[in-house]
Design a protein around this motif. Sequence first.
Motif, mmCIF file in Angstrom:
data_model
loop_
_atom_site.group_PDB
_atom_site.id
_atom_site.type_symbol
_atom_site.label_atom_id
_atom_site.label_comp_id
_atom_site.label_asym_id
_atom_site.label_seq_id
_atom_site.Cartn_x
_atom_site.Cartn_y
_atom_site.Cartn_z
ATOM 1 N N LEU A 43 0.884 -1.081 0.031
ATOM 2 C CA LEU A 43 -0.047 -0.184 -0.127
ATOM 3 C C LEU A 43 0.970 1.199 0.082
ATOM 4 N N PRO A 44 0.382 2.369 -0.317
ATOM 5 C CA PRO A 44 1.237 3.710 -0.230
ATOM 6 C C PRO A 44 1.057 4.088 1.050
ATOM 7 N N VAL A 76 -3.595 10.377 0.598
ATOM 8 C CA VAL A 76 -3.786 9.368 1.382
ATOM 9 C C VAL A 76 -3.501 9.779 2.743
ATOM 10 N N VAL A 77 -4.703 9.661 3.812
ATOM 11 C CA VAL A 77 -4.563 10.168 5.219
ATOM 12 C C VAL A 77 -4.642 8.888 6.014
ATOM 13 N N GLU A 78 -4.901 7.768 5.491
ATOM 14 C CA GLU A 78 -4.776 6.492 6.443
ATOM 15 C C GLU A 78 -4.443 5.294 5.790
ATOM 16 N N VAL A 79 -3.636 4.380 6.223
ATOM 17 C CA VAL A 79 -3.347 3.149 5.680
ATOM 18 C C VAL A 79 -3.586 2.034 6.774
ATOM 19 N N ASN A 80 -4.150 1.224 6.263
ATOM 20 C CA ASN A 80 -4.591 -0.034 7.221
ATOM 21 C C ASN A 80 -2.983 -1.006 7.388
ATOM 22 N N ILE A 101 -6.944 1.787 2.437
ATOM 23 C CA ILE A 101 -6.674 2.922 2.744
ATOM 24 C C ILE A 101 -7.766 4.107 2.776
ATOM 25 N N VAL A 102 -7.589 5.072 3.332
ATOM 26 C CA VAL A 102 -8.423 6.285 3.354
ATOM 27 C C VAL A 102 -7.969 7.365 2.800
ATOM 28 N N VAL A 103 -8.535 8.195 1.785
ATOM 29 C CA VAL A 103 -7.919 9.217 0.820
ATOM 30 C C VAL A 103 -8.977 10.397 1.274
#
Length: 127
Positions: A43-44, A76-80, A101-103
């Motif tokens: 993931l990014p 991208v503000v959050e990555v799992n 992810i949360v964008v």
Amino acid sequence: MNVPDQLRYSEEHEWAKTDGNQVTIGITDFAQGELGDIVFVELPEVGDVIQFGDPFGSVESVKTVSELYAPVSGKVVEVNSALVDAPEKVNESPYGDGWMIVVELSEPSELEELWSAEKYIATYGGE
């Protein structure tokens, strides 16, 4: 095949859940089923910018490696990060613990390009 009505879908089998200006992204139940047992997720990083239609990561299964395509553009503000140690969560709960992810959405009009659950089911089959 599980296709929740409240989500939007890309032709490349990503789902998007909108909450204000933020969009949570993952892969569909259909996609994880086709891939088989997922063993690695790339993931990014938080702060990366993704562009609609461009690859933003990949998933590796026992069968293949598949790129992930951005259903929207944004930062991208959050990555799992739980998927690093437990990539199987994507198989077990693609719409829950298997989110990716949360964008922070930069182009809200792109949401109109995504499919409804009804169109996704009509295209790829299902219940």
